[in-house]
Design a protein around this motif. Structure first.
Motif, PDB file in Angstrom:
ATOM      1  N   ALA A 165       0.814  -1.217   0.000  1.00 22.90           N
ATOM      2  CA  ALA A 165       0.000   0.000   0.000  1.00 22.90           C
ATOM      3  C   ALA A 165       0.850   1.270   0.000  1.00 22.90           C
ATOM      4  N   GLU A 166       2.142   1.161   0.327  1.00 29.82           N
ATOM      5  CA  GLU A 166       3.023   2.319   0.356  1.00 29.82           C
ATOM      6  C   GLU A 166       3.607   2.560  -1.039  1.00 29.82           C
ATOM      7  N   PRO A 167       3.317   3.712  -1.655  1.00 28.56           N
ATOM      8  CA  PRO A 167       3.852   3.996  -3.000  1.00 28.56           C
ATOM      9  C   PRO A 167       5.374   3.905  -3.066  1.00 28.56           C
ATOM     10  N   ALA A 168       6.052   4.246  -1.972  1.00 33.33           N
ATOM     11  CA  ALA A 168       7.514   4.222  -1.967  1.00 33.33           C
ATOM     12  C   ALA A 168       8.069   2.810  -2.117  1.00 33.33           C
ATOM     13  N   ASN A 169       7.246   1.797  -1.850  1.00 29.51           N
ATOM     14  CA  ASN A 169       7.714   0.413  -1.932  1.00 29.51           C
ATOM     15  C   ASN A 169       7.485  -0.221  -3.297  1.00 29.51           C
ATOM     16  N   ARG A 170       6.948   0.524  -4.237  1.00 34.49           N
ATOM     17  CA  ARG A 170       6.656  -0.037  -5.556  1.00 34.49           C
ATOM     18  C   ARG A 170       7.945  -0.550  -6.205  1.00 34.49           C
ATOM     19  N   GLY A 171       7.943  -1.792  -6.610  1.00 31.81           N
ATOM     20  CA  GLY A 171       9.110  -2.395  -7.244  1.00 31.81           C
ATOM     21  C   GLY A 171      10.098  -3.002  -6.276  1.00 31.81           C
ATOM     22  N   ARG A 172       9.913  -2.776  -4.989  1.00 27.07           N
ATOM     23  CA  ARG A 172      10.821  -3.322  -3.987  1.00 27.07           C
ATOM     24  C   ARG A 172      10.400  -4.725  -3.556  1.00 27.07           C
ATOM     25  N   ILE A 173      11.360  -5.474  -3.036  1.00 24.04           N
ATOM     26  CA  ILE A 173      11.089  -6.819  -2.524  1.00 24.04           C
ATOM     27  C   ILE A 173      10.702  -6.713  -1.054  1.00 24.04           C
ATOM     28  N   MET A 174       9.602  -7.330  -0.684  1.00 24.46           N
ATOM     29  CA  MET A 174       9.177  -7.354   0.710  1.00 24.46           C
ATOM     30  C   MET A 174      10.118  -8.265   1.491  1.00 24.46           C
ATOM     31  N   ASP A 175      10.929  -7.673   2.396  1.00 27.83           N
ATOM     32  CA  ASP A 175      11.910  -8.465   3.130  1.00 27.83           C
ATOM     33  C   ASP A 175      12.005  -8.052   4.596  1.00 27.83           C
ATOM     34  N   VAL A 176      10.892  -7.565   5.140  1.00 27.94           N
ATOM     35  CA  VAL A 176      10.874  -7.156   6.541  1.00 27.94           C
ATOM     36  C   VAL A 176       9.799  -7.940   7.279  1.00 27.94           C
ATOM     37  N   GLY A 177       9.824  -7.848   8.620  1.00 29.68           N
ATOM     38  CA  GLY A 177       8.847  -8.584   9.410  1.00 29.68           C
ATOM     39  C   GLY A 177       9.057 -10.081   9.262  1.00 29.68           C
ATOM     40  N   LEU A 178       7.970 -10.821   9.189  1.00 29.12           N
ATOM     41  CA  LEU A 178       8.068 -12.269   8.997  1.00 29.12           C
ATOM     42  C   LEU A 178       8.724 -12.620   7.675  1.00 29.12           C
ATOM     43  N   TRP A 179       8.631 -11.714   6.704  1.00 25.60           N
ATOM     44  CA  TRP A 179       9.189 -11.952   5.374  1.00 25.60           C
ATOM     45  C   TRP A 179      10.712 -11.904   5.375  1.00 25.60           C
ATOM     46  N   ALA A 180      11.314 -11.490   6.494  1.00 26.86           N
ATOM     47  CA  ALA A 180      12.769 -11.568   6.638  1.00 26.86           C
ATOM     48  C   ALA A 180      13.198 -12.942   7.121  1.00 26.86           C
ATOM     49  N   TRP A 181      12.272 -13.705   7.658  1.00 20.17           N
ATOM     50  CA  TRP A 181      12.567 -15.030   8.208  1.00 20.17           C
ATOM     51  C   TRP A 181      12.228 -16.159   7.250  1.00 20.17           C
ATOM     52  N   THR A 182      11.207 -15.971   6.439  1.00 19.87           N
ATOM     53  CA  THR A 182      10.820 -16.944   5.422  1.00 19.87           C
ATOM     54  C   THR A 182      10.236 -16.196   4.240  1.00 19.87           C
ATOM     55  N   ARG A 183      10.527 -16.664   3.044  1.00 22.99           N
ATOM     56  CA  ARG A 183      10.028 -15.983   1.841  1.00 22.99           C
ATOM     57  C   ARG A 183       8.534 -16.235   1.631  1.00 22.99           C
ATOM     58  N   HIS A 184       7.975 -17.157   2.397  1.00 26.91           N
ATOM     59  CA  HIS A 184       6.550 -17.487   2.233  1.00 26.91           C
ATOM     60  C   HIS A 184       5.898 -17.739   3.595  1.00 26.91           C
ATOM     61  N   PRO A 185       5.805 -16.715   4.449  1.00 27.81           N
ATOM     62  CA  PRO A 185       5.206 -16.931   5.778  1.00 27.81           C
ATOM     63  C   PRO A 185       3.739 -17.322   5.709  1.00 27.81           C
ATOM     64  N   ASN A 186       3.022 -16.849   4.669  1.00 21.99           N
ATOM     65  CA  ASN A 186       1.609 -17.210   4.555  1.00 21.99           C
ATOM     66  C   ASN A 186       1.434 -18.686   4.187  1.00 21.99           C
ATOM     67  N   TYR A 187       2.247 -19.182   3.271  1.00 26.77           N
ATOM     68  CA  TYR A 187       2.159 -20.593   2.898  1.00 26.77           C
ATOM     69  C   TYR A 187       2.629 -21.497   4.042  1.00 26.77           C
ATOM     70  N   PHE A 188       3.710 -21.094   4.710  1.00 26.50           N
ATOM     71  CA  PHE A 188       4.182 -21.868   5.866  1.00 26.50           C
ATOM     72  C   PHE A 188       3.098 -21.912   6.941  1.00 26.50           C
ATOM     73  N   GLY A 189       2.475 -20.763   7.202  1.00 29.32           N
ATOM     74  CA  GLY A 189       1.419 -20.717   8.203  1.00 29.32           C
ATOM     75  C   GLY A 189       0.245 -21.593   7.829  1.00 29.32           C
ATOM     76  N   ASP A 190      -0.127 -21.583   6.555  1.00 27.87           N
ATOM     77  CA  ASP A 190      -1.243 -22.406   6.098  1.00 27.87           C
ATOM     78  C   ASP A 190      -0.946 -23.885   6.324  1.00 27.87           C
ATOM     79  N   ALA A 191       0.283 -24.296   6.028  1.00 30.65           N
ATOM     80  CA  ALA A 191       0.659 -25.692   6.249  1.00 30.65           C
ATOM     81  C   ALA A 191       0.565 -26.053   7.731  1.00 30.65           C
ATOM     82  N   CYS A 192       1.037 -25.155   8.595  1.00 31.81           N
ATOM     83  CA  CYS A 192       0.961 -25.414  10.037  1.00 31.81           C
ATOM     84  C   CYS A 192      -0.485 -25.550  10.505  1.00 31.81           C
TER      85      CYS A 192
END
Length: 267
Positions: free
Chosen positions: A174-201
């Motif tokens: 939602a932040e215009p400044a992040n357009r084109g950037r790779i999401m690599d903060v929060g849980l996304w710094a620990w796993t590239r797919h926290p949503n898929y990992f969470g779904d499996a759990c």
């Protein structure tokens, strides 16, 4: 009448199959009316909610575990369906379905029904077999209560990863400044797919709840199939192929775990 035993499981299973067939038929009709079939993603979580509720209502197993399973599935499924609705609202067709239709010969309608809606309905039914069986089994007791408790704990971990990961990604985009950037903060710094990992759990947790009563452990193929979907068939590996073309993603892959979370490596 509440059902137990093999006959009870058959009654619950057939009922869930009918419920999913009706849901997929209605979703197909809705997709045909609005001109895009990614609405099927909204019905993914909802289908499991309907199965859990139907199984809890018909099954004659332990009432406490029936209510527990129905609540856990409802919290997970309704959040996921709302998230997918919000994510796809106002947008065009999902590129995955466009590619599927483009490379498939024959009637477009037949391809859509067979490869999208029928496939999803069958997958929902098979993955939900632990929910169906749990609804007709007796109470968890003794040392097996630890297995049930572990299942609930794994579900909570999974739900947190999936919900928080989705929320973090939505705020990032939602932040215009992040357009084109790779999401690599929060849980996304620990796993590239926290949503898929969470779904499996979530699904391994629900399986553990069912596995706390025999023959619940025999339904292990269901969470295995869900994990296969999340990692290979329609989940992380598929997304990696498209994301790998983006600048900076190779470096992100080097410092961040693929599926299972791990401490981020230095840049």
């Amino acid at each position: 009448m509440n059902a137990t035993g093999p006959a009870g499981f058959a009654a619950v299973s057939v009922t869930c199959l009918v419920v999913l067939a009706l849901l997929q038929a209605g979703t197909f009709a809705a997709g045909r009316r609005i001109g895009r079939y990614n609405v099927v993603d909204v019905s993914w979580g909802l289908g499991f909610v309907l199965v859990a509720v139907a199984a809890a209502a018909i099954g004659g197993g332990d009432v406490t575990r029936r209510i527990l399973v129905a609540l856990l599935v409802a919290v997970w499924g309704l959040r996921l369906s709302w998230h997918m609705h919000t994510k796809s609202r106002g947008r065009g067709e999902d590129p995955r379905y466009e590619e599927l239709l483009a490379r498939s010969a024959g009637s477009r309608t037949a391809v859509v029904v067979r490869k999208i809606f029928l496939t999803q309905g069958v997958a929902q039914w098979f993955v939900s077999v632990p929910l169906q069986l749990s609804a007709v089994l007796g109470a968890t007791s003794g040392a097996a209560l630890a297995v049930l408790g572990l299942g609930v704990a794994v579900w909570f971990v999974g739900f947190a990863f999936e919900a928080v990961g989705d929320s973090q990604l939505a705020r990032f985009k939602a932040e215009p400044a992040n357009r084109g950037r790779i999401m690599d903060v929060g849980l996304w710094a620990w796993t590239r797919h926290p949503n898929y990992f969470g779904d499996a759990c979530v699904w391994w947790g629900l399986w553990l709840v069912t596995a706390s009563v025999w023959p619940g452990p025999l339904t292990i193929a269901s969470p295995l199939l869900m994990t296969y979907f999340l990692v290979y068939a329609t989940g992380a590996r598929l997304l990696e192929r498209s994301m790998s073309r983006r600048p900076g993603y190779a470096e992100y892959q080097e410092r961040t775990g693929f599926f299972f979370p791990r401490v981020p490596r230095p840049s």
